[in-house]
Design a protein around this motif. Structure first.
Motif, PDB file in Angstrom:
ATOM      1  N   GLY A   5       2.395  -6.214  12.491  1.00 22.57           N
ATOM      2  CA  GLY A   5       1.609  -5.546  11.456  1.00 22.57           C
ATOM      3  C   GLY A   5       2.454  -5.104  10.277  1.00 22.57           C
ATOM      4  O   GLY A   5       1.951  -4.959   9.156  1.00 22.57           O
ATOM      5  N   TRP A   6       3.736  -4.903  10.500  1.00 26.97           N
ATOM      6  CA  TRP A   6       4.616  -4.453   9.421  1.00 26.97           C
ATOM      7  C   TRP A   6       4.915  -5.541   8.406  1.00 26.97           C
ATOM      8  O   TRP A   6       5.628  -5.321   7.433  1.00 26.97           O
ATOM      9  CB  TRP A   6       5.898  -3.844   9.998  1.00 26.97           C
ATOM     10  CG  TRP A   6       5.618  -2.456  10.436  1.00 26.97           C
ATOM     11  CD1 TRP A   6       5.240  -2.048  11.688  1.00 26.97           C
ATOM     12  CD2 TRP A   6       5.618  -1.282   9.633  1.00 26.97           C
ATOM     13  NE1 TRP A   6       5.009  -0.697  11.701  1.00 26.97           N
ATOM     14  CE2 TRP A   6       5.238  -0.198  10.457  1.00 26.97           C
ATOM     15  CE3 TRP A   6       5.895  -1.031   8.295  1.00 26.97           C
ATOM     16  CZ2 TRP A   6       5.130   1.105   9.987  1.00 26.97           C
ATOM     17  CZ3 TRP A   6       5.795   0.260   7.822  1.00 26.97           C
ATOM     18  CH2 TRP A   6       5.418   1.308   8.668  1.00 26.97           C
ATOM     19  N   ILE A   7       4.328  -6.712   8.590  1.00 24.55           N
ATOM     20  CA  ILE A   7       4.461  -7.764   7.577  1.00 24.55           C
ATOM     21  C   ILE A   7       3.452  -7.542   6.441  1.00 24.55           C
ATOM     22  O   ILE A   7       3.603  -8.076   5.349  1.00 24.55           O
ATOM     23  CB  ILE A   7       4.292  -9.168   8.194  1.00 24.55           C
ATOM     24  CG1 ILE A   7       4.848 -10.216   7.263  1.00 24.55           C
ATOM     25  CG2 ILE A   7       2.850  -9.468   8.519  1.00 24.55           C
ATOM     26  CD1 ILE A   7       5.121 -11.532   7.914  1.00 24.55           C
ATOM     27  N   ILE A   8       2.438  -6.712   6.678  1.00 26.03           N
ATOM     28  CA  ILE A   8       1.385  -6.486   5.686  1.00 26.03           C
ATOM     29  C   ILE A   8       1.923  -5.856   4.395  1.00 26.03           C
ATOM     30  O   ILE A   8       1.669  -6.388   3.309  1.00 26.03           O
ATOM     31  CB  ILE A   8       0.229  -5.659   6.289  1.00 26.03           C
ATOM     32  CG1 ILE A   8      -0.452  -6.459   7.409  1.00 26.03           C
ATOM     33  CG2 ILE A   8      -0.782  -5.255   5.220  1.00 26.03           C
ATOM     34  CD1 ILE A   8      -1.419  -5.665   8.241  1.00 26.03           C
ATOM     35  N   PRO A   9       2.664  -4.719   4.449  1.00 23.10           N
ATOM     36  CA  PRO A   9       3.161  -4.155   3.182  1.00 23.10           C
ATOM     37  C   PRO A   9       4.030  -5.116   2.366  1.00 23.10           C
ATOM     38  O   PRO A   9       3.801  -5.263   1.147  1.00 23.10           O
ATOM     39  CB  PRO A   9       3.928  -2.905   3.620  1.00 23.10           C
ATOM     40  CG  PRO A   9       3.277  -2.502   4.908  1.00 23.10           C
ATOM     41  CD  PRO A   9       2.924  -3.805   5.573  1.00 23.10           C
ATOM     42  N   PRO A  10       4.998  -5.839   2.984  1.00 26.37           N
ATOM     43  CA  PRO A  10       5.770  -6.778   2.156  1.00 26.37           C
ATOM     44  C   PRO A  10       4.913  -7.911   1.584  1.00 26.37           C
ATOM     45  O   PRO A  10       5.174  -8.387   0.485  1.00 26.37           O
ATOM     46  CB  PRO A  10       6.822  -7.344   3.122  1.00 26.37           C
ATOM     47  CG  PRO A  10       6.889  -6.392   4.246  1.00 26.37           C
ATOM     48  CD  PRO A  10       5.558  -5.725   4.327  1.00 26.37           C
ATOM     49  N   LEU A  11       3.887  -8.301   2.322  1.00 24.17           N
ATOM     50  CA  LEU A  11       2.988  -9.346   1.823  1.00 24.17           C
ATOM     51  C   LEU A  11       2.244  -8.855   0.583  1.00 24.17           C
ATOM     52  O   LEU A  11       2.119  -9.587  -0.409  1.00 24.17           O
ATOM     53  CB  LEU A  11       2.001  -9.743   2.924  1.00 24.17           C
ATOM     54  CG  LEU A  11       1.045 -10.879   2.615  1.00 24.17           C
ATOM     55  CD1 LEU A  11       1.808 -12.167   2.332  1.00 24.17           C
ATOM     56  CD2 LEU A  11       0.084 -11.079   3.770  1.00 24.17           C
ATOM     57  N   ILE A  12       1.776  -7.622   0.615  1.00 18.68           N
ATOM     58  CA  ILE A  12       1.088  -7.052  -0.549  1.00 18.68           C
ATOM     59  C   ILE A  12       2.044  -6.947  -1.738  1.00 18.68           C
ATOM     60  O   ILE A  12       1.678  -7.261  -2.873  1.00 18.68           O
ATOM     61  CB  ILE A  12       0.476  -5.677  -0.203  1.00 18.68           C
ATOM     62  CG1 ILE A  12      -0.604  -5.838   0.880  1.00 18.68           C
ATOM     63  CG2 ILE A  12      -0.113  -5.009  -1.455  1.00 18.68           C
ATOM     64  CD1 ILE A  12      -1.082  -4.522   1.466  1.00 18.68           C
ATOM     65  N   VAL A  13       3.281  -6.536  -1.484  1.00 21.50           N
ATOM     66  CA  VAL A  13       4.285  -6.453  -2.552  1.00 21.50           C
ATOM     67  C   VAL A  13       4.558  -7.842  -3.125  1.00 21.50           C
ATOM     68  O   VAL A  13       4.679  -8.005  -4.347  1.00 21.50           O
ATOM     69  CB  VAL A  13       5.590  -5.801  -2.036  1.00 21.50           C
ATOM     70  CG1 VAL A  13       6.703  -5.921  -3.060  1.00 21.50           C
ATOM     71  CG2 VAL A  13       5.360  -4.339  -1.689  1.00 21.50           C
ATOM     72  N   ALA A  14       4.641  -8.850  -2.268  1.00 22.01           N
ATOM     73  CA  ALA A  14       4.887 -10.219  -2.732  1.00 22.01           C
ATOM     74  C   ALA A  14       3.735 -10.709  -3.614  1.00 22.01           C
ATOM     75  O   ALA A  14       3.970 -11.363  -4.644  1.00 22.01           O
ATOM     76  CB  ALA A  14       5.093 -11.154  -1.540  1.00 22.01           C
ATOM     77  N   ILE A  15       2.508 -10.399  -3.226  1.00 20.85           N
ATOM     78  CA  ILE A  15       1.353 -10.771  -4.052  1.00 20.85           C
ATOM     79  C   ILE A  15       1.436 -10.078  -5.405  1.00 20.85           C
ATOM     80  O   ILE A  15       1.207 -10.701  -6.456  1.00 20.85           O
ATOM     81  CB  ILE A  15       0.031 -10.421  -3.329  1.00 20.85           C
ATOM     82  CG1 ILE A  15      -0.160 -11.323  -2.110  1.00 20.85           C
ATOM     83  CG2 ILE A  15      -1.165 -10.516  -4.281  1.00 20.85           C
ATOM     84  CD1 ILE A  15      -1.272 -10.885  -1.182  1.00 20.85           C
ATOM     85  N   ASN A  16       1.795  -8.802  -5.394  1.00 15.31           N
ATOM     86  CA  ASN A  16       1.933  -8.036  -6.639  1.00 15.31           C
ATOM     87  C   ASN A  16       2.991  -8.673  -7.533  1.00 15.31           C
ATOM     88  O   ASN A  16       2.766  -8.897  -8.729  1.00 15.31           O
ATOM     89  CB  ASN A  16       2.298  -6.591  -6.299  1.00 15.31           C
ATOM     90  CG  ASN A  16       2.068  -5.655  -7.446  1.00 15.31           C
ATOM     91  OD1 ASN A  16       1.935  -6.060  -8.584  1.00 15.31           O
ATOM     92  ND2 ASN A  16       2.049  -4.370  -7.147  1.00 15.31           N
TER      93      ASN A  16
END
Length: 135
Positions: A5-16
């Motif tokens: 689940g801790w992949i979610i925040p970096p994924l959101i940052v990558a999209i940003n």
């Protein structure tokens, strides 16, 4: 929630970051900011300010992950993940508001809703964590 689940925040940052990079060359030097509910700008920011949005997201994610590694309580860590993901979504929403020049009220209304939901979920997880510790 699993460690995955801790992949979610970096994924959101990558999209940003990707959104900022994709739109970078077409952005003017000064962007409208601080929109009202009708989508009218009441201030402006420099285009370079957009660079800080993903960087702030990375910093928040690293701090949260550090706390997660230090605190070994399941529900607390789940709440921290939800809160961190919520904050990352708020930063992404701010980027979207800026990139769409406030024409999408959905993004502006999303920020307070996400914040309230993320804080509520975090508090529920804290209460669960405290309850499990007391038993």
């Amino acid at each position: 929630m699993k460690k995955l689940g801790w992949i979610i925040p970096p994924l959101i940052v990558a999209i940003n970051a990707a959104l900022v990079l994709i739109h970078w060359s077409s952005l003017p030097e000064t962007l409208p900011a601080h929109f009202d509910l009708q989508g009218h700008a009441s201030g402006s920011i420099s285009r370079n300010t957009l660079i800080y949005y993903p960087l702030i997201g990375v910093l928040i994610g690293l701090i949260a992950y550090y706390i997660r590694c230090r605190v070994d309580k399941k529900y607390f860590n789940e709440g921290l993940l939800i809160l961190t993901s919520g904050i990352e979504l708020i930063i992404l929403s701010s980027t979207m508001v800026t990139l769409t020049t406030g024409t999408k009220p959905f993004f502006m209304l999303a920020e307070p809703i996400i914040l309230v939901l993320a804080l509520a979920a975090f508090i529920v997880c804290l209460v669960k964590s405290r309850h499990k510790t007391a038993n």
